[in-house]
Design a protein around this motif. Structure first.
Motif, PDB file in Angstrom:
ATOM      1  N   HIS A  21       0.857  -1.183   0.000  1.00 52.31           N
ATOM      2  CA  HIS A  21       0.000   0.000   0.000  1.00 52.31           C
ATOM      3  C   HIS A  21       0.895   1.236   0.000  1.00 52.31           C
ATOM      4  O   HIS A  21       1.607   1.493   0.965  1.00 52.31           O
ATOM      5  CB  HIS A  21      -0.924  -0.016   1.222  1.00 52.31           C
ATOM      6  CG  HIS A  21      -1.968   1.036   1.180  1.00 52.31           C
ATOM      7  ND1 HIS A  21      -3.081   0.940   0.383  1.00 52.31           N
ATOM      8  CD2 HIS A  21      -2.060   2.217   1.833  1.00 52.31           C
ATOM      9  CE1 HIS A  21      -3.828   2.014   0.550  1.00 52.31           C
ATOM     10  NE2 HIS A  21      -3.223   2.805   1.422  1.00 52.31           N
ATOM     11  N   VAL A  22       0.883   1.989  -1.092  1.00 51.62           N
ATOM     12  CA  VAL A  22       1.735   3.167  -1.257  1.00 51.62           C
ATOM     13  C   VAL A  22       0.888   4.323  -1.777  1.00 51.62           C
ATOM     14  O   VAL A  22       0.146   4.157  -2.745  1.00 51.62           O
ATOM     15  CB  VAL A  22       2.887   2.887  -2.262  1.00 51.62           C
ATOM     16  CG1 VAL A  22       3.762   4.113  -2.444  1.00 51.62           C
ATOM     17  CG2 VAL A  22       3.712   1.701  -1.832  1.00 51.62           C
ATOM     18  N   ASN A  23       0.996   5.461  -1.132  1.00 49.09           N
ATOM     19  CA  ASN A  23       0.264   6.669  -1.577  1.00 49.09           C
ATOM     20  C   ASN A  23      -1.220   6.392  -1.816  1.00 49.09           C
ATOM     21  O   ASN A  23      -1.771   6.736  -2.857  1.00 49.09           O
ATOM     22  CB  ASN A  23       0.897   7.252  -2.839  1.00 49.09           C
ATOM     23  CG  ASN A  23       2.275   7.806  -2.605  1.00 49.09           C
ATOM     24  OD1 ASN A  23       2.693   7.979  -1.461  1.00 49.09           O
ATOM     25  ND2 ASN A  23       3.005   8.069  -3.663  1.00 49.09           N
ATOM     26  N   ASP A  24      -1.845   5.738  -0.855  1.00 47.79           N
ATOM     27  CA  ASP A  24      -3.287   5.420  -0.909  1.00 47.79           C
ATOM     28  C   ASP A  24      -3.681   4.537  -2.084  1.00 47.79           C
ATOM     29  O   ASP A  24      -4.821   4.557  -2.540  1.00 47.79           O
ATOM     30  CB  ASP A  24      -4.128   6.706  -0.936  1.00 47.79           C
ATOM     31  CG  ASP A  24      -3.992   7.499   0.346  1.00 47.79           C
ATOM     32  OD1 ASP A  24      -3.876   6.866   1.420  1.00 47.79           O
ATOM     33  OD2 ASP A  24      -4.002   8.737   0.289  1.00 47.79           O
ATOM     34  N   GLN A  25      -2.752   3.753  -2.589  1.00 45.65           N
ATOM     35  CA  GLN A  25      -3.053   2.834  -3.680  1.00 45.65           C
ATOM     36  C   GLN A  25      -2.371   1.499  -3.417  1.00 45.65           C
ATOM     37  O   GLN A  25      -1.262   1.445  -2.897  1.00 45.65           O
ATOM     38  CB  GLN A  25      -2.560   3.411  -5.012  1.00 45.65           C
ATOM     39  CG  GLN A  25      -3.026   2.613  -6.199  1.00 45.65           C
ATOM     40  CD  GLN A  25      -2.790   3.355  -7.502  1.00 45.65           C
ATOM     41  OE1 GLN A  25      -2.431   4.524  -7.517  1.00 45.65           O
ATOM     42  NE2 GLN A  25      -2.990   2.669  -8.607  1.00 45.65           N
ATOM     43  N   ASN A  26      -3.055   0.417  -3.756  1.00 49.11           N
ATOM     44  CA  ASN A  26      -2.482  -0.916  -3.605  1.00 49.11           C
ATOM     45  C   ASN A  26      -1.736  -1.312  -4.877  1.00 49.11           C
ATOM     46  O   ASN A  26      -2.263  -1.168  -5.973  1.00 49.11           O
ATOM     47  CB  ASN A  26      -3.573  -1.957  -3.334  1.00 49.11           C
ATOM     48  CG  ASN A  26      -4.169  -1.804  -1.962  1.00 49.11           C
ATOM     49  OD1 ASN A  26      -3.529  -1.280  -1.050  1.00 49.11           O
ATOM     50  ND2 ASN A  26      -5.388  -2.249  -1.794  1.00 49.11           N
ATOM     51  N   ILE A  27      -0.520  -1.804  -4.678  1.00 52.35           N
ATOM     52  CA  ILE A  27       0.276  -2.339  -5.777  1.00 52.35           C
ATOM     53  C   ILE A  27       0.374  -3.838  -5.538  1.00 52.35           C
ATOM     54  O   ILE A  27       0.810  -4.274  -4.480  1.00 52.35           O
ATOM     55  CB  ILE A  27       1.706  -1.746  -5.802  1.00 52.35           C
ATOM     56  CG1 ILE A  27       1.680  -0.217  -5.696  1.00 52.35           C
ATOM     57  CG2 ILE A  27       2.464  -2.216  -7.025  1.00 52.35           C
ATOM     58  CD1 ILE A  27       1.022   0.479  -6.835  1.00 52.35           C
ATOM     59  N   GLU A  28      -0.064  -4.625  -6.494  1.00 50.80           N
ATOM     60  CA  GLU A  28      -0.037  -6.087  -6.354  1.00 50.80           C
ATOM     61  C   GLU A  28       1.184  -6.645  -7.074  1.00 50.80           C
ATOM     62  O   GLU A  28       1.365  -6.436  -8.265  1.00 50.80           O
ATOM     63  CB  GLU A  28      -1.294  -6.700  -6.943  1.00 50.80           C
ATOM     64  CG  GLU A  28      -1.329  -8.198  -6.803  1.00 50.80           C
ATOM     65  CD  GLU A  28      -2.581  -8.805  -7.412  1.00 50.80           C
ATOM     66  OE1 GLU A  28      -2.460  -9.407  -8.496  1.00 50.80           O
ATOM     67  OE2 GLU A  28      -3.661  -8.652  -6.826  1.00 50.80           O
ATOM     68  N   PHE A  29       2.021  -7.334  -6.306  1.00 51.69           N
ATOM     69  CA  PHE A  29       3.205  -7.986  -6.848  1.00 51.69           C
ATOM     70  C   PHE A  29       2.998  -9.491  -6.791  1.00 51.69           C
ATOM     71  O   PHE A  29       2.588 -10.020  -5.768  1.00 51.69           O
ATOM     72  CB  PHE A  29       4.446  -7.652  -6.016  1.00 51.69           C
ATOM     73  CG  PHE A  29       4.823  -6.203  -6.041  1.00 51.69           C
ATOM     74  CD1 PHE A  29       5.676  -5.719  -7.019  1.00 51.69           C
ATOM     75  CD2 PHE A  29       4.346  -5.333  -5.082  1.00 51.69           C
ATOM     76  CE1 PHE A  29       6.043  -4.386  -7.039  1.00 51.69           C
ATOM     77  CE2 PHE A  29       4.707  -3.999  -5.089  1.00 51.69           C
ATOM     78  CZ  PHE A  29       5.558  -3.522  -6.067  1.00 51.69           C
TER      79      PHE A  29
END
Length: 97
Positions: A21-29
């Motif tokens: 969770h970065v800058n109010d956004q989820n990044i899926e790896f």
């Protein structure tokens, strides 16, 4: 993470999903972990590889910055999460990204 097999039933895979969770956004790896040769000092030794990343960047952040954040998170996570201190003390991790 599981994948569809020829029989139509889900089968386990070697892929793991991490959500950052970065800058109010989820990044899926989606990552894979490959075992490397153990040493006396580090009996647990492996390398993380990226299979996919969505989204690949954020409006105000480059892909390289996101990968740096992911590496820092995985260094803390180590082998099996922050609570497994004994196992993590014996592990050495590397990155192939």
């Amino acid at each position: 993470m599981s994948e569809e097999s020829r029989t139509g039933y889900p089968e386990p895979s070697n892929k793991e999903v991490f959500i950052l969770h970065v800058n109010d956004q989820n990044i899926e790896f989606i990552l894979t972990r490959n075992s490397l040769g153990a040493t006396d000092l580090y009996p647990i030794h492996y390398c993380w590889n990226i299979v996919s990343m969505a989204p690949s960047c954020l409006p105000n952040m480059s892909k390289e910055k996101l990968l740096t954040i992911l590496k820092e998170a995985l260094k803390v996570y180590k082998c099996s999460g922050i609570r497994d201190l004994e196992k993590n003390a014996k592990s050495l991790i590397e990155f192939d990204f």
